[in-house]
Motif scaffolding. Structure first.
Motif, short mmCIF file in Angstrom:
data_model
loop_
_atom_site.label_atom_id
_atom_site.label_comp_id
_atom_site.label_asym_id
_atom_site.label_seq_id
_atom_site.Cartn_x
_atom_site.Cartn_y
_atom_site.Cartn_z
N THR A 58 55.46 -1.50 -14.89
CA THR A 58 57.40 -0.91 -14.40
C THR A 58 57.48 -1.53 -13.40
O THR A 58 56.41 -1.62 -12.63
CB THR A 58 57.61 0.56 -14.76
OG1 THR A 58 56.89 0.92 -13.60
CG2 THR A 58 56.99 0.81 -16.35
N THR A 59 58.89 -2.23 -13.51
CA THR A 59 59.32 -2.52 -12.47
C THR A 59 59.42 -1.70 -10.79
O THR A 59 59.77 -0.32 -11.63
CB THR A 59 60.99 -3.27 -12.72
OG1 THR A 59 61.62 -1.81 -13.39
CG2 THR A 59 60.60 -4.34 -13.24
N THR A 60 60.87 -1.64 -9.87
CA THR A 60 59.95 -0.57 -9.05
C THR A 60 61.62 -0.17 -9.23
O THR A 60 62.61 -1.18 -9.43
CB THR A 60 59.69 -1.94 -7.40
OG1 THR A 60 60.65 -2.32 -7.25
CG2 THR A 60 58.19 -2.47 -7.37
N ARG B 224 59.14 -6.66 -7.12
CA ARG B 224 58.66 -6.33 -8.04
C ARG B 224 59.66 -5.50 -9.12
O ARG B 224 59.40 -4.46 -9.71
CB ARG B 224 57.43 -5.62 -7.93
CG ARG B 224 56.52 -6.36 -7.97
CD ARG B 224 54.90 -5.62 -8.06
NE ARG B 224 54.99 -5.08 -6.65
CZ ARG B 224 55.27 -3.60 -6.89
NH1 ARG B 224 55.03 -2.74 -7.71
NH2 ARG B 224 56.03 -2.86 -5.65
N PHE B 225 61.09 -6.20 -8.71
CA PHE B 225 62.07 -4.85 -8.92
C PHE B 225 62.92 -5.67 -10.35
O PHE B 225 63.18 -4.35 -10.77
CB PHE B 225 63.04 -5.18 -8.01
CG PHE B 225 64.84 -4.64 -7.65
CD1 PHE B 225 64.82 -3.03 -7.86
CD2 PHE B 225 66.09 -5.15 -9.01
CE1 PHE B 225 65.91 -2.15 -8.23
CE2 PHE B 225 67.37 -4.23 -9.39
CZ PHE B 225 66.99 -2.31 -8.61
N SER B 226 62.83 -6.70 -10.38
CA SER B 226 62.83 -7.71 -12.20
C SER B 226 61.64 -7.45 -13.05
O SER B 226 60.45 -8.48 -12.25
CB SER B 226 63.67 -8.59 -11.69
OG SER B 226 63.10 -9.84 -11.39
N ALA B 227 61.76 -8.01 -14.29
CA ALA B 227 60.11 -8.73 -14.75
C ALA B 227 60.28 -10.00 -14.33
O ALA B 227 59.03 -9.77 -14.47
CB ALA B 227 60.99 -8.31 -16.08
N MET C 71 57.92 -9.62 -11.45
CA MET C 71 57.34 -8.78 -11.00
C MET C 71 56.02 -10.14 -11.73
O MET C 71 55.12 -10.30 -11.45
CB MET C 71 57.46 -7.83 -12.42
CG MET C 71 55.72 -6.91 -12.46
SD MET C 71 55.63 -5.41 -11.56
CE MET C 71 56.31 -4.34 -12.13
N VAL D 156 55.50 -6.57 -19.13
CA VAL D 156 56.44 -6.19 -18.03
C VAL D 156 57.17 -4.60 -19.25
O VAL D 156 58.08 -4.71 -19.96
CB VAL D 156 57.79 -6.20 -17.84
CG1 VAL D 156 57.86 -5.19 -16.43
CG2 VAL D 156 57.11 -7.48 -16.37
N GLY E 270 63.78 -4.90 -16.67
CA GLY E 270 63.57 -3.97 -15.01
C GLY E 270 65.19 -3.20 -15.38
O GLY E 270 64.77 -1.91 -14.80
N LYS F 197 62.92 3.59 -13.83
CA LYS F 197 63.47 3.23 -12.28
C LYS F 197 63.94 4.68 -11.52
O LYS F 197 63.84 5.68 -10.98
CB LYS F 197 64.92 2.63 -12.16
CG LYS F 197 64.15 0.78 -12.01
CD LYS F 197 64.94 0.35 -12.34
CE LYS F 197 64.14 -1.49 -11.16
NZ LYS F 197 64.03 -1.99 -12.15
#
Ligand code: SF4
Ligand code: SF4
Length: 347
Positions: free
Chosen positions: A77-79, A85-88, A91, A111, A116, A172
């Motif tokens: 999963t995104t962070t 790595r906040f968005s796909a 990532m 993802v 994300g 998230k």
């Protein structure tokens, strides 16, 4: 009693072969059926932190799964915090840079939380979490193999399979909910207004006023309770306290994921190598805090983590007030996600 298949560490080149053999010699993959959609939950590492599980091991697992005519794919999963790595899209780029491409591995990376921002679906879990938000992808998965790098962690003390599922298979919002159980403390008297905390905060929360950091209360909702500003503060003015609470909630999240996938459909591989001070989510791994131990495979997530912890010096994980790494396994056993008592089968 749960079985943990274990192969002790030799040297890097031998280990990939040994891992490929243990996958076939043990009954670890016996529950996999033709056409099963198998999520391989892994951590690809924050950009330029290469302590993560080496892609050759993931490739070995994918090859063994493909022999069973199933459909393995890699996922994470995104962070919730800003970063690569906040968005796909970020990532997937990171997965490519770190060697987790389809060409290298033989399986695609999907993802788990959409681009994300998949809000997921709600699962009731125990207090204090109460509710867990799980990405929709997990409704469509038949089985999951959690492939975890065992290492230290700035908040939870230890990151293994329990941590990988708890923080890595949720949206998230749930990641933030878990981080918020720790207490954020600020000691005004120790602050000299050096600005170091301001420079590292992705959310631009620290404000300087009259030569000191002024915690603006109205912005505190944005605070991720990440350790970035605490670690940047050489004066010790910022502290995150009651860290054991975050270690205690991780098994509750695992229980929530088991409600979705079925406990019997989740298996764990722990990679006891590159045992470093910080989690793969940090941009740097920090010091090495233990010797490589080996690889552990089990259908019991608690037993897999416990077997690794039995092979290391626990106190090296408890630096700077970090919680006891066994809190996760003790709490996990209490709520029934697995057992600390296990039989070690050396292969
Ligand atoms: S890093 Fe520490 S000492 Fe420097 S401004 Fe922030 S809180 Fe104050
Ligand atoms: S813990 Fe510190 S660095 Fe992290 S979001 Fe909050 S103020 Fe920013």
């Amino acid at each position: 009693m749960s079985k943990v298949y274990y192969t002790p560490w030799r040297n890097d080149l031998e280990m990939v072969d040994k891992f490929n053999k243990i996958l076939r010699k043990s009954n670890f993959l016996d529950n996999i059926e033709k056409d099963d959609r198998i999520a391989i939950k892994l951590h690809i590492g924050e950009y330029k932190n290469f302590a993560h599980v080496h892609p050759l091991y993931i490739k070995g697992l994918v090859s063994a799964l493909l022999e069973k005519d199933c459909e393995p794919f890699l996922t994470d999963t995104t962070t919730y915090y800003c970063g690569h790595r906040f968005s796909a899209v970020g990532m997937l780029k990171n997965a490519f840079y770190h060697g987790f491409s389809f060409a290298n591995i033989g399986a695609p990376f999907i993802v788990a939380d959409g681009l994300g921002d998949d809000k997921g679906f709600s699962v009731k879990v125990r207090s204090p979490l109460n509710e867990l938000f799980v990405p929709n992808l997990f409704r469509e998965v038949d089985k999951m193999i959690v492939f975890s790098h065992c290492k230290g962690h700035g908040l939870t003390g230890f990151g293994g399979s329990i941590k990988n599922v708890a923080m890595g298979c949720v949206t998230k919002k749930s990641k933030l909910d878990m981080h918020k159980v720790v207490k954020f403390c600020y000691n005004d008297a120790l602050c000299d207004g050096c600005d170091a905390c301001k420079d590292v905060c992705d959310r631009e929360i620290p404000l300087m006023e009259n030569g000191k950091r002024n915690l603006s209360l109205e912005k505190r909702e944005d605070c991720m309770h990440c350790p970035a500003c605490m670690e940047a503060c050489s004066r010790g003015a910022i502290k995150l306290e009651e860290l054991e609470k975050i270690a205690q909630v991780l098994p509750l999240a695992v229980e929530g994921i088991y409600k979705v996938l079925g406990k019997e459909n989740v298996r764990s591989i722990n990679w006891g190598a590159n045992i470093v001070e910080y989690c793969d989510c940090m941009p740097f791994p920090g010091r090495t805090i233990g010797k490589n131990t080996g690889i552990y495979l089990s259908d019991d997530i608690v037993a897999a983590d416990k077997a690794f912890l039995d092979d290391v010096n626990k106190s090296t994980f408890m630096i700077d007030g970090r919680p006891d790494p066994e809190i996760q396994t003790i709490e996990g056993e209490k709520i029934g996600i697995g057992k600390m008592d296990y039989e070690r089968v050396i292969l």
